[in-house]
Design a protein around this motif. Structure first.
Motif, PDB file in Angstrom:
ATOM      1  N   VAL A  45      31.478  47.820  52.336  1.00  0.00           N
ATOM      2  CA  VAL A  45      31.097  46.643  51.546  1.00  0.00           C
ATOM      3  C   VAL A  45      32.373  45.938  51.102  1.00  0.00           C
ATOM      4  CG1 VAL A  45      29.945  45.844  49.445  1.00  0.00           C
ATOM      5  CG2 VAL A  45      28.963  47.714  50.781  1.00  0.00           C
ATOM      6  N   PRO A  46      32.468  44.622  51.343  1.00  0.00           N
ATOM      7  CA  PRO A  46      33.711  43.912  50.999  1.00  0.00           C
ATOM      8  C   PRO A  46      34.018  43.979  49.503  1.00  0.00           C
ATOM      9  CG  PRO A  46      31.984  42.380  51.715  1.00  0.00           C
ATOM     10  CD  PRO A  46      31.499  43.752  52.008  1.00  0.00           C
ATOM     11  N   LEU A  47      35.305  43.979  49.198  1.00  0.00           N
ATOM     12  CA  LEU A  47      35.793  44.161  47.838  1.00  0.00           C
ATOM     13  C   LEU A  47      35.187  43.154  46.862  1.00  0.00           C
ATOM     14  CD1 LEU A  47      37.777  45.850  46.165  1.00  0.00           C
ATOM     15  CD2 LEU A  47      39.508  44.107  46.600  1.00  0.00           C
ATOM     16  N   SER A  54      33.893  40.013  34.535  1.00  0.00           N
ATOM     17  CA  SER A  54      33.313  39.596  33.260  1.00  0.00           C
ATOM     18  C   SER A  54      33.829  38.225  32.822  1.00  0.00           C
ATOM     19  CB  SER A  54      33.601  40.646  32.184  1.00  0.00           C
ATOM     20  OG  SER A  54      34.974  41.018  32.239  1.00  0.00           O
ATOM     21  N   THR A  55      35.122  38.023  32.910  1.00  0.00           N
ATOM     22  CA  THR A  55      35.656  36.738  32.435  1.00  0.00           C
ATOM     23  C   THR A  55      35.484  35.648  33.488  1.00  0.00           C
ATOM     24  OG1 THR A  55      37.872  37.023  33.338  1.00  0.00           O
ATOM     25  CG2 THR A  55      37.442  38.000  31.178  1.00  0.00           C
ATOM     26  N   GLN A  56      35.606  34.413  33.033  1.00  0.00           N
ATOM     27  CA  GLN A  56      35.482  33.275  33.942  1.00  0.00           C
ATOM     28  C   GLN A  56      36.598  33.291  34.992  1.00  0.00           C
ATOM     29  OE1 GLN A  56      35.209  29.581  31.834  1.00  0.00           O
ATOM     30  NE2 GLN A  56      34.384  28.472  33.584  1.00  0.00           N
ATOM     31  N   GLU A  57      37.774  33.685  34.548  1.00  0.00           N
ATOM     32  CA  GLU A  57      38.916  33.745  35.465  1.00  0.00           C
ATOM     33  C   GLU A  57      38.656  34.759  36.580  1.00  0.00           C
ATOM     34  OE1 GLU A  57      43.776  34.344  35.217  1.00  0.00           O
ATOM     35  OE2 GLU A  57      42.563  34.352  33.395  1.00  0.00           O
ATOM     36  N   GLU A  58      38.110  35.917  36.171  1.00  0.00           N
ATOM     37  CA  GLU A  58      37.787  36.946  37.173  1.00  0.00           C
ATOM     38  C   GLU A  58      36.694  36.454  38.120  1.00  0.00           C
ATOM     39  OE1 GLU A  58      38.653  41.196  34.958  1.00  0.00           O
ATOM     40  OE2 GLU A  58      36.842  40.103  34.443  1.00  0.00           O
ATOM     41  N   GLU A  59      35.752  35.704  37.568  1.00  0.00           N
ATOM     42  CA  GLU A  59      34.676  35.151  38.393  1.00  0.00           C
ATOM     43  C   GLU A  59      35.252  34.171  39.427  1.00  0.00           C
ATOM     44  OE1 GLU A  59      31.389  34.345  40.295  1.00  0.00           O
ATOM     45  OE2 GLU A  59      31.576  35.992  38.869  1.00  0.00           O
ATOM     46  N   GLN A  60      36.245  33.376  39.022  1.00  0.00           N
ATOM     47  CA  GLN A  60      36.902  32.449  39.964  1.00  0.00           C
ATOM     48  C   GLN A  60      37.619  33.229  41.066  1.00  0.00           C
ATOM     49  OE1 GLN A  60      39.226  30.163  37.152  1.00  0.00           O
ATOM     50  NE2 GLN A  60      37.864  28.404  37.298  1.00  0.00           N
ATOM     51  N   LEU A  61      38.248  34.327  40.677  1.00  0.00           N
ATOM     52  CA  LEU A  61      38.922  35.173  41.676  1.00  0.00           C
ATOM     53  C   LEU A  61      37.911  35.742  42.667  1.00  0.00           C
ATOM     54  CD1 LEU A  61      41.588  37.126  39.571  1.00  0.00           C
ATOM     55  CD2 LEU A  61      42.034  35.520  41.436  1.00  0.00           C
ATOM     56  N   ARG A  62      36.745  36.149  42.141  1.00  0.00           N
ATOM     57  CA  ARG A  62      35.700  36.683  43.030  1.00  0.00           C
ATOM     58  C   ARG A  62      35.237  35.611  44.015  1.00  0.00           C
ATOM     59  NH1 ARG A  62      30.726  36.735  44.501  1.00  0.00           N
ATOM     60  NH2 ARG A  62      30.277  34.945  43.190  1.00  0.00           N
ATOM     61  N   ALA A  63      35.025  34.399  43.482  1.00  0.00           N
ATOM     62  CA  ALA A  63      34.593  33.290  44.349  1.00  0.00           C
ATOM     63  C   ALA A  63      35.647  33.004  45.411  1.00  0.00           C
ATOM     64  CB  ALA A  63      34.322  32.052  43.500  1.00  0.00           C
ATOM     65  N   GLN A  64      36.921  33.032  45.004  1.00  0.00           N
ATOM     66  CA  GLN A  64      38.005  32.810  45.970  1.00  0.00           C
ATOM     67  C   GLN A  64      38.025  33.921  47.017  1.00  0.00           C
ATOM     68  OE1 GLN A  64      40.340  30.107  46.210  1.00  0.00           O
ATOM     69  NE2 GLN A  64      40.603  31.112  48.179  1.00  0.00           N
ATOM     70  N   GLY A  65      37.809  35.161  46.559  1.00  0.00           N
ATOM     71  CA  GLY A  65      37.769  36.291  47.498  1.00  0.00           C
ATOM     72  C   GLY A  65      36.645  36.138  48.506  1.00  0.00           C
ATOM     73  N   SER A  66      35.490  35.686  48.014  1.00  0.00           N
ATOM     74  CA  SER A  66      34.337  35.459  48.873  1.00  0.00           C
ATOM     75  C   SER A  66      34.619  34.345  49.881  1.00  0.00           C
ATOM     76  CB  SER A  66      33.131  35.104  48.002  1.00  0.00           C
ATOM     77  OG  SER A  66      32.028  34.773  48.796  1.00  0.00           O
ATOM     78  N   THR A  67      35.244  33.262  49.401  1.00  0.00           N
ATOM     79  CA  THR A  67      35.608  32.141  50.271  1.00  0.00           C
ATOM     80  C   THR A  67      36.590  32.579  51.353  1.00  0.00           C
ATOM     81  OG1 THR A  67      35.265  30.548  48.488  1.00  0.00           O
ATOM     82  CG2 THR A  67      36.655  29.834  50.314  1.00  0.00           C
ATOM     83  N   ASP A  68      37.635  33.319  50.935  1.00  0.00           N
ATOM     84  CA  ASP A  68      38.640  33.783  51.896  1.00  0.00           C
ATOM     85  C   ASP A  68      38.021  34.715  52.938  1.00  0.00           C
ATOM     86  OD1 ASP A  68      40.493  32.336  50.488  1.00  0.00           O
ATOM     87  OD2 ASP A  68      41.371  34.063  49.449  1.00  0.00           O
ATOM     88  N   TYR A  69      37.099  35.555  52.479  1.00  0.00           N
ATOM     89  CA  TYR A  69      36.421  36.514  53.361  1.00  0.00           C
ATOM     90  C   TYR A  69      35.646  35.761  54.446  1.00  0.00           C
ATOM     91  CZ  TYR A  69      33.372  40.515  54.586  1.00  0.00           C
ATOM     92  OH  TYR A  69      32.694  41.509  55.235  1.00  0.00           O
ATOM     93  N   PHE A  70      34.962  34.694  54.033  1.00  0.00           N
ATOM     94  CA  PHE A  70      34.228  33.863  55.001  1.00  0.00           C
ATOM     95  C   PHE A  70      35.190  33.113  55.923  1.00  0.00           C
ATOM     96  CE2 PHE A  70      32.825  29.455  55.877  1.00  0.00           C
ATOM     97  CZ  PHE A  70      31.870  29.727  56.844  1.00  0.00           C
ATOM     98  N   LEU A  71      36.176  32.437  55.335  1.00  0.00           N
ATOM     99  CA  LEU A  71      37.047  31.564  56.130  1.00  0.00           C
ATOM    100  C   LEU A  71      37.887  32.331  57.143  1.00  0.00           C
ATOM    101  CD1 LEU A  71      38.283  28.945  53.507  1.00  0.00           C
ATOM    102  CD2 LEU A  71      36.684  28.580  55.395  1.00  0.00           C
ATOM    103  N   SER A  72      38.112  33.619  56.890  1.00  0.00           N
ATOM    104  CA  SER A  72      38.920  34.412  57.828  1.00  0.00           C
ATOM    105  C   SER A  72      38.060  35.329  58.695  1.00  0.00           C
ATOM    106  CB  SER A  72      39.964  35.235  57.052  1.00  0.00           C
ATOM    107  OG  SER A  72      39.333  36.081  56.118  1.00  0.00           O
ATOM    108  N   SER A  73      36.756  35.010  58.789  1.00  0.00           N
ATOM    109  CA  SER A  73      35.831  35.887  59.523  1.00  0.00           C
ATOM    110  C   SER A  73      35.631  35.485  60.981  1.00  0.00           C
ATOM    111  CB  SER A  73      34.454  35.894  58.831  1.00  0.00           C
ATOM    112  OG  SER A  73      33.841  34.611  58.933  1.00  0.00           O
ATOM    113  N   GLY A  74      36.262  34.400  61.414  1.00  0.00           N
ATOM    114  CA  GLY A  74      36.019  33.885  62.762  1.00  0.00           C
ATOM    115  C   GLY A  74      36.375  34.849  63.870  1.00  0.00           C
ATOM    116  N   ASP A  75      37.373  35.710  63.629  1.00  0.00           N
ATOM    117  CA  ASP A  75      37.788  36.650  64.676  1.00  0.00           C
ATOM    118  C   ASP A  75      37.493  38.098  64.280  1.00  0.00           C
ATOM    119  OD1 ASP A  75      39.667  36.873  62.678  1.00  0.00           O
ATOM    120  OD2 ASP A  75      41.423  36.656  63.980  1.00  0.00           O
TER     121      ASP A  75
END
Length: 296
Positions: A45-47, A54-75
């Motif tokens: 399961v991805p990180l 809990s914090t908004q900042e951490e939530e932004q990091l999670r969203a960025q992690g999710s975005t990066d995970y998708f954007l680098s999934s092509g290969d």
């Protein structure tokens, strides 16, 4: 071999889609489903899904992690989950095999079972009968279309779209979707719906990749026009059927209101002769995985 007849070719050119029943055997479908079962059983399961925030900042990091995970999934072979399948600590609230929305976007390159189907003589013959000279495979997805579960309404419908919005080329008309039903696709469990003839009017919306590191990772140019719902025609397909999808035909699928999944394997091919793949597409070939030629 799976060559299109002149009348099938004409129908595809007029409608922008074509259903070919019985393209794969039940055994060929079962082999893909069994292989996916193994891949899911072994998945990490991805990180960004497992970390508690809990914090908004951490939530932004999670969203960025999710975005990066998708954007680098092509290969890579990566896992994309339904909403609400994890608790706050990242533990599954439903069985893992019922939690996945799709697996993408390079099963065709990295898994021998899916590579064999994608480059099978039948698929190659189909592409040749469509007149494709130098087609490459740009992406693949295994779509689970999970049954409607729980109080939140379960997996969402797929809104009307054109594949070329996400896989844009110049000129248009060079991308083709191949969608294979691994389980019966019915009106009840969320079969595909098309607007026949809607592939001739260009593309109304494009998803483009933002400059590296900027949030969000993608944005849309243009918008989907309001479309008359009565124009859509349902296309139920039995297990083993192949649906050809023109890159610009408008299509959608409704929610799965049944109690079982509606699994499909889908991939996109592009004619490279005289075609420019947009450098703004989210999906880009990499040094590790240039788009592989379909013809072997």
């Amino acid at each position: 071999m799976a060559c299109l007849s002149p009348s099938q070719l004409q129908k595809f050119q007029e409608d922008g889609f074509l259903v070919l029943e019985g393209f794969l055997s039940a055994d060929e479908c079962m082999a893909m489903q069994q292989r996916i079962g193994e891949i899911v059983a072994e998945m990490d399961v991805p990180l960004h899904c497992r970390t508690e925030f809990s914090t908004q900042e951490e939530e932004q990091l999670r969203a960025q992690g999710s975005t990066d995970y998708f954007l680098s999934s092509g290969d890579k072979i990566r896992f994309f989950f339904e909403e609400g399948v994890f608790d706050k600590k990242g533990n599954f609230l439903v069985p893992p095999e019922k939690s996945i929305n799709k697996i993408g976007h390079a099963l065709h390159a990295h898994d021998p079972v899916f590579r064999c189907v994608t480059h099978s003589p039948k698929v190659q013959a189909l592409a040749r009968s469509l007149g494709l000279q130098m087609p490459v495979v740009v992406q693949s997805m295994y779509i689970f279309k999970q049954p409607h579960f729980g109080g939140e309404g379960g997996p969402a419908a797929v809104t009307p779209h054109q594949d070329a919005s996400f896989l844009y080329t110049e000129p248009l008309g060079r991308v083709l979707g191949v969608w294979i039903a691994l389980e019966d696709a019915t009106l009840e469990n969320g079969c595909l719906w098309f607007i026949p003839g809607s592939h001739t009017g260009g593309v109304s919306r494009r998803m483009v990749r933002a400059p590296a590191g900027s949030e969000p990772g993608t944005s849309f140019l243009g918008s989907e026009p309001a479309r008359d719902n009565s124009l859509f025609v349902p296309t139920p397909a039995r297990r083993g059927a192949l649906v050809l999808i023109h890159g610009e035909v408008v299509h959608k699928s409704e929610q799965n209101f049944s109690d079982r999944s509606r699994q499909a394997y889908t991939f996109h091919i592009m004619e490279t002769a005289g075609t420019v793949w947009s450098p703004e597409n989210w999906l880009q070939p990499t040094a590790e995985l240039p788009f592989p030629p379909l013809y072997t």
